[in-house]
Design a protein around this motif. Structure first.
Motif, PDB file in Angstrom:
ATOM      1  N   LYS A 125       0.851  -1.193   0.000  1.00 53.97           N
ATOM      2  CA  LYS A 125       0.000   0.000   0.000  1.00 53.97           C
ATOM      3  C   LYS A 125       0.883   1.239   0.000  1.00 53.97           C
ATOM      4  O   LYS A 125       2.079   1.160   0.240  1.00 53.97           O
ATOM      5  CB  LYS A 125      -0.898   0.020   1.240  1.00 53.97           C
ATOM      6  CG  LYS A 125      -1.876  -1.145   1.299  1.00 53.97           C
ATOM      7  CD  LYS A 125      -2.746  -1.065   2.526  1.00 53.97           C
ATOM      8  CE  LYS A 125      -3.756  -2.201   2.561  1.00 53.97           C
ATOM      9  NZ  LYS A 125      -4.633  -2.104   3.756  1.00 53.97           N
ATOM     10  N   ASP A 126       0.252   2.395  -0.229  1.00 52.62           N
ATOM     11  CA  ASP A 126       0.963   3.657  -0.074  1.00 52.62           C
ATOM     12  C   ASP A 126       0.575   4.269   1.281  1.00 52.62           C
ATOM     13  O   ASP A 126      -0.176   3.653   2.058  1.00 52.62           O
ATOM     14  CB  ASP A 126       0.701   4.613  -1.245  1.00 52.62           C
ATOM     15  CG  ASP A 126      -0.755   5.039  -1.391  1.00 52.62           C
ATOM     16  OD1 ASP A 126      -1.543   4.909  -0.427  1.00 52.62           O
ATOM     17  OD2 ASP A 126      -1.116   5.519  -2.479  1.00 52.62           O
ATOM     18  N   VAL A 127       1.064   5.446   1.555  1.00 48.66           N
ATOM     19  CA  VAL A 127       0.807   6.095   2.841  1.00 48.66           C
ATOM     20  C   VAL A 127      -0.688   6.357   3.054  1.00 48.66           C
ATOM     21  O   VAL A 127      -1.157   6.413   4.192  1.00 48.66           O
ATOM     22  CB  VAL A 127       1.652   7.386   2.995  1.00 48.66           C
ATOM     23  CG1 VAL A 127       1.145   8.490   2.076  1.00 48.66           C
ATOM     24  CG2 VAL A 127       1.712   7.839   4.439  1.00 48.66           C
ATOM     25  N   ASP A 128      -1.448   6.483   1.966  1.00 47.64           N
ATOM     26  CA  ASP A 128      -2.890   6.729   2.062  1.00 47.64           C
ATOM     27  C   ASP A 128      -3.705   5.440   2.118  1.00 47.64           C
ATOM     28  O   ASP A 128      -4.936   5.487   2.018  1.00 47.64           O
ATOM     29  CB  ASP A 128      -3.357   7.578   0.874  1.00 47.64           C
ATOM     30  CG  ASP A 128      -2.707   8.959   0.862  1.00 47.64           C
ATOM     31  OD1 ASP A 128      -2.562   9.550   1.954  1.00 47.64           O
ATOM     32  OD2 ASP A 128      -2.346   9.434  -0.230  1.00 47.64           O
ATOM     33  N   GLU A 129      -3.021   4.295   2.234  1.00 48.48           N
ATOM     34  CA  GLU A 129      -3.668   2.974   2.324  1.00 48.48           C
ATOM     35  C   GLU A 129      -4.260   2.489   1.002  1.00 48.48           C
ATOM     36  O   GLU A 129      -5.089   1.571   0.991  1.00 48.48           O
ATOM     37  CB  GLU A 129      -4.743   2.956   3.414  1.00 48.48           C
ATOM     38  CG  GLU A 129      -4.206   3.186   4.816  1.00 48.48           C
ATOM     39  CD  GLU A 129      -3.465   1.977   5.378  1.00 48.48           C
ATOM     40  OE1 GLU A 129      -3.932   0.832   5.194  1.00 48.48           O
ATOM     41  OE2 GLU A 129      -2.396   2.181   5.989  1.00 48.48           O
ATOM     42  N   THR A 130      -3.858   3.088  -0.122  1.00 47.60           N
ATOM     43  CA  THR A 130      -4.275   2.583  -1.427  1.00 47.60           C
ATOM     44  C   THR A 130      -3.592   1.247  -1.651  1.00 47.60           C
ATOM     45  O   THR A 130      -2.371   1.131  -1.488  1.00 47.60           O
ATOM     46  CB  THR A 130      -3.883   3.569  -2.546  1.00 47.60           C
ATOM     47  OG1 THR A 130      -4.499   4.833  -2.268  1.00 47.60           O
ATOM     48  CG2 THR A 130      -4.328   3.061  -3.906  1.00 47.60           C
TER      49      THR A 130
END
Length: 142
Positions: A125-130
């Motif tokens: 995931k990325d920092v935004d939880e994507t």
């Protein structure tokens, strides 16, 4: 960030000398352990998305994505189980990983331990939880 060498020293003790830690691939991919939870058998690793990891389209090359999976799962498997190796990785690349996200966060969690077979679920995931990648990995205890 957590000190991977210290975690391994505390867990492996004298056996630490039997391994090349941190692994060269962990260092090459500039991985950092963000979280290790022994009771939940889980590890979160952060790593940058660098141009040298990308394909001609500017997205993270599939093999490097699997390297990211292995660089979270490998240290976790060493800390929670006897010596083991990857036997199978089944993955789904859901969304291209691009350099503009900066960092990826790879979470590996042991979901089943059946005799000599370890099953891990891994997400990127990325920092935004994507969610970018899901994988299920089977390791075999030697």
């Amino acid at each position: 960030m957590l000190d991977i060498v210290k975690i391994f020293q505390e867990t492996l003790g004298e056996k630490m000398d039997d391994y090349d830690l941190p692994s060269p691939s962990f260092e090459i991919m500039q991985c950092e352990i963000v979280e290790f939870n022994a009771s939940k058998k889980s590890m979160l690793v952060k790593m940058p998305v660098l141009k040298k990891f990308c394909n001609p389209y500017g997205t993270m090359q599939g093999g490097m994505t699997m390297g990211a999976v292995d660089n979270a799962l490998g240290p976790l498997s060493m800390l929670i189980a006897p010596k083991n190796v990857t036997r199978n990785i089944e993955s789904k690349l859901l969304k291209p990983i691009t350099m503009d996200i900066g960092f990826i966060y790879v979470r590996a969690t042991l979901t089943e331990w059946k005799k000599r077979r370890l099953t891990f679920d891994v997400t990127i995931k990325d920092v935004d939880e994507t969610l970018y990648t899901k994988a299920q990995v089977i390791n075999w205890i030697l």
